[in-house]
Design an enzyme around this catalytic site. Structure first.
Site, PDB file in Angstrom:
ATOM      1  N   LYS A 172       0.839  -1.201   0.000  1.00  0.00           N
ATOM      2  CA  LYS A 172       0.000   0.000   0.000  1.00  0.00           C
ATOM      3  C   LYS A 172       0.879   1.258   0.000  1.00  0.00           C
ATOM      4  CE  LYS A 172      -3.943  -1.836   2.635  1.00  0.00           C
ATOM      5  NZ  LYS A 172      -4.981  -1.623   1.628  1.00  0.00           N
TER       6      LYS A 172
ATOM      7  N   ARG B 125     -10.490 -11.386   1.622  1.00  0.00           N
ATOM      8  CA  ARG B 125     -11.352 -12.434   1.055  1.00  0.00           C
ATOM      9  C   ARG B 125     -10.676 -13.805   1.088  1.00  0.00           C
ATOM     10  NH1 ARG B 125     -11.621  -9.063  -4.434  1.00  0.00           N
ATOM     11  NH2 ARG B 125     -11.264  -7.430  -2.903  1.00  0.00           N
TER      12      ARG B 125
HETATM   13  N1  BES Z   1      -8.296  -3.664   4.234  1.00  0.00           N
HETATM   14  C1  BES Z   1      -8.372  -3.237   2.886  1.00  0.00           C
HETATM   15  C2  BES Z   1      -9.641  -2.449   2.592  1.00  0.00           C
HETATM   16  C3  BES Z   1      -9.688  -1.048   3.118  1.00  0.00           C
HETATM   17  C4  BES Z   1      -9.034  -0.031   2.478  1.00  0.00           C
HETATM   18  C5  BES Z   1     -10.456  -0.756   4.204  1.00  0.00           C
HETATM   19  C6  BES Z   1      -9.129   1.257   2.957  1.00  0.00           C
HETATM   20  C7  BES Z   1     -10.559   0.525   4.687  1.00  0.00           C
HETATM   21  C8  BES Z   1      -9.892   1.535   4.050  1.00  0.00           C
HETATM   22  C9  BES Z   1      -8.392  -4.450   1.970  1.00  0.00           C
HETATM   23  O1  BES Z   1      -7.630  -5.522   2.375  1.00  0.00           O
HETATM   24  C10 BES Z   1      -7.823  -4.001   0.668  1.00  0.00           C
HETATM   25  O2  BES Z   1      -6.689  -3.638   0.628  1.00  0.00           O
HETATM   26  N2  BES Z   1      -8.653  -4.024  -0.372  1.00  0.00           N
HETATM   27  C11 BES Z   1      -8.251  -3.583  -1.660  1.00  0.00           C
HETATM   28  C12 BES Z   1      -8.770  -4.571  -2.676  1.00  0.00           C
HETATM   29  C13 BES Z   1      -8.220  -4.370  -4.060  1.00  0.00           C
HETATM   30  C14 BES Z   1      -6.738  -4.683  -4.083  1.00  0.00           C
HETATM   31  C15 BES Z   1      -8.959  -5.254  -4.997  1.00  0.00           C
HETATM   32  C16 BES Z   1      -8.827  -2.200  -1.893  1.00  0.00           C
HETATM   33  O3  BES Z   1      -9.962  -1.938  -1.467  1.00  0.00           O
HETATM   34  O4  BES Z   1      -8.136  -1.375  -2.470  1.00  0.00           O
HETATM   35 MN    MN Z   2      -5.629  -5.371   1.789  1.00  0.00          MN
END
Ligand code: BES
Ligand code: MN
Ligand code: ZN
Length: 500
Positions: free
Chosen positions: A280, A354
């Site tokens: 990230k 997931r």
């Molecule tokens: N934990 C995150 C989702 C999230 C992001 C929650 C920001 C709250 C605030 C999750 O694991 C994630 O990183 N999801 C990705 C999925 C994508 C790579 C398909 C996302 O939402 O960007």
């Molecule tokens: Mn994630």
């Protein structure tokens, strides 16, 4: 701080303060009229000065009221009497506690039983306790300087009609158990990720089996057991981290079970989500300590069930894991065989929730649950779609969705349904595996839910995406404790509690 229910003799109560409502156009409540009469019209004479109108948010503190034993009376504006709703009530309680907490008050009586929406004392009490507690919540500091931010030791809720006392006591009992659940979830979620790691989560789960010996059994699945069980998706997410994954299975059984249904909750428990190899950006990455808020909510809900000894069979799974990059981490391009036998091509290691959840959901099949609800900070896309006040709901069963909507409306813990149409399912296509872990194109919250739906065919299932609602950002932010109240209400409704 302790709460009590009582049918008070208001003029004779030796207390530091009595809170009394004033409605629109300076109309006093029954309790206000009574106190006014006892004091020979002293209260109305002050109201006539024009310092309070009765609008929501108005307050006026009175001292030295003739013939009244209480040291103070706080008049609180409540707006139009027949227009009061739950949101107004919350505001009224928060306003009053904000004033009281600044004064040297140890004892207070709230005489607000007239503010019973639709003649329902139950909700007045629930909202009183929960909004006061929410207002006073503080994040626990990791330096042993925690001090109480309030002098008040006793809050008495005055019930003007004696035949409402019984229902008021039930409401108080429920409210205190729900508050305990919410506070436990918040405290756990607010901890830093170097303290609250997957092992820590499993220890908190184990503690429940010690505290509620007769009703809770906890089993912890470590990475070795996961691999034996074929939970390769879950285990792969944990591979890059020094803090190994632990899945806690909390089995609760009440004393007088009303039916043989099992209700299961699964909480995403990423104690830190760096994104892994698909790392990230650094901005606000520290907030990914909250990626375990789903697990914390499940933890809270089980506490509430045990505190109230709900007559149900409940299973709570805390899917603890840490997602880190490193030489042992799983990669984009990897193909994993899940516990269900289905294979998944990893396109992005940041879509890890997931993966952890799909194996937890398959694991649950052994308990033949009738209902499974997973709670997860799953997608940024859900925040884009619904914002910060509403959680996303997905379900393969309309009746279950309806029940969750109903509990959501009762508690004002808002959710909104999003669809799982076939068109979205197709976006998870892969040429090497059964599907990929990322959906092509837009609608990321839905494609994530579609991914989960492939593992939940054996039971009625609902998924709550709480990415937007689980915590508030910034210095004064922290975990919100959502959707604990919604889920507690869902369980109370399942227990056939009568409270009106
Ligand atoms: N934990 C995150 C989702 C999230 C992001 C929650 C920001 C709250 C605030 C999750 O694991 C994630 O990183 N999801 C990705 C999925 C994508 C790579 C398909 C996302 O939402 O960007
Ligand atoms: Mn994630
Ligand atoms: Zn995540």
């Amino acid at each position: 701080m302790n709460f009590f229910i009582k049918n008070c003799k208001l003029d004779k109560e030796k207390t530091d303060c009595i809170v009394v409502p004033v409605f629109d156009l300076c109309e006093l409540s029954h309790s206000g009229c009574y106190l006014d009469k006892c004091s020979n019209g002293y209260i109305t004479s002050l109201i006539k000065l024009g310092d309070i109108q009765g609008k929501i948010g108005d307050t006026l503190m009175l001292y030295k009221i003739p013939k009244i034993f209480s040291k103070r009376i706080l008049l609180v504006g409540c707006g139009k009497k027949d227009e009061i709703n739950k949101v107004h009530l919350k505001k009224i309680f928060k306003n009053t506690i904000n004033i009281l907490k600044k004064l040297s008050i140890k004892n207070v009586i709230y005489s607000l039983s007239e503010l019973n929406i639709n003649n329902n004392i139950y909700w007045m009490i629930r909202i009183a306790v929960l909004s006061i507690k929410e207002f006073l919540y503080k994040v626990i500091k990791i330096n042993n300087t925690n001090v109480d931010n309030i002098n008040i030791d006793y809050i008495t809720l005055d019930i003007s009609k004696k035949n409402n006392l019984f229902i008021a006591e039930i409401a108080l009992k429920h409210a205190l158990a729900i508050d305990y659940a919410i506070t436990s979830a918040k405290n756990l979620s607010n901890l830093p990720p170097n303290i609250c790691n997957p092992l820590y989560l499993s220890r908190k789960a184990k503690e429940l089996s010690e505290k509620y010996k007769n009703n809770i059994i906890v089993e912890v699945i470590d990475i070795k057991k996961m691999k034996e069980l074929g939970m390769n998706a879950y285990a792969a997410v944990g591979d890059g981290a020094k803090n190994k994954p632990f899945m806690s299975v909390i089995k609760y059984s009440g004393n007088n079970i009303i039916n043989n249904k099992t209700i299961a909750f699964v909480g995403k428990g990423l104690t830190f989500d760096s994104g892994g190899i698909s790392i990230k950006p650094s901005f606000n990455m520290h907030e990914m300590k909250y990626d375990m808020c789903g697990a914390a909510a499940v933890y809270g809900v089980l506490i509430m069930a045990a505190e109230l000894n709900l007559p149900l069979k409940i299973i709570g799974i805390l899917s603890g894991c840490e997602n880190m990059p490193g030489g042992y981490a799983f990669r984009p391009g990897d193909v994993l065989t899940t516990m269900s036998g289905k294979t998944v091509e990893i396109l992005n290691t940041d879509a890890e929730g997931r993966l952890v959840l799909c194996d937890s959901l398959t694991y649950l099949e052994r308990f033949s649950p009738n209902i499974v609800i997973d709670i997860a900070t799953l997608t940024g896309a859900c925040v884009t779609a619904l914002g910060e006040s509403v959680s996303g709901l997905f379900s393969n069963n309309q009746e279950l969705a309806n029940q969750l909507h109903y509990a959501s409306e009762e508690t004002d813990d808002k959710i909104w349904s999003l669809p799982l149409f076939e068109e979205y399912q197709k976006k998870l296509i892969s040429n090497i595996a059964d599907f990929s872990n990322v959906g092509q194109g837009q609608a990321g919250a839905i494609t994530a839910a579609c991914f989960l739906s492939k593992f939940t065919k054996k039971y009625n299932w609902a998924h709550l995406d709480i990415a937007g609602t689980a915590w508030k950002s910034g210095k004064n932010g922290g975990s919100t404790g959502r959707p604990v109240e919604l889920l507690c209400q869902f369980l109370l409704n399942q227990s056939n509690y009568i409270y009106s």
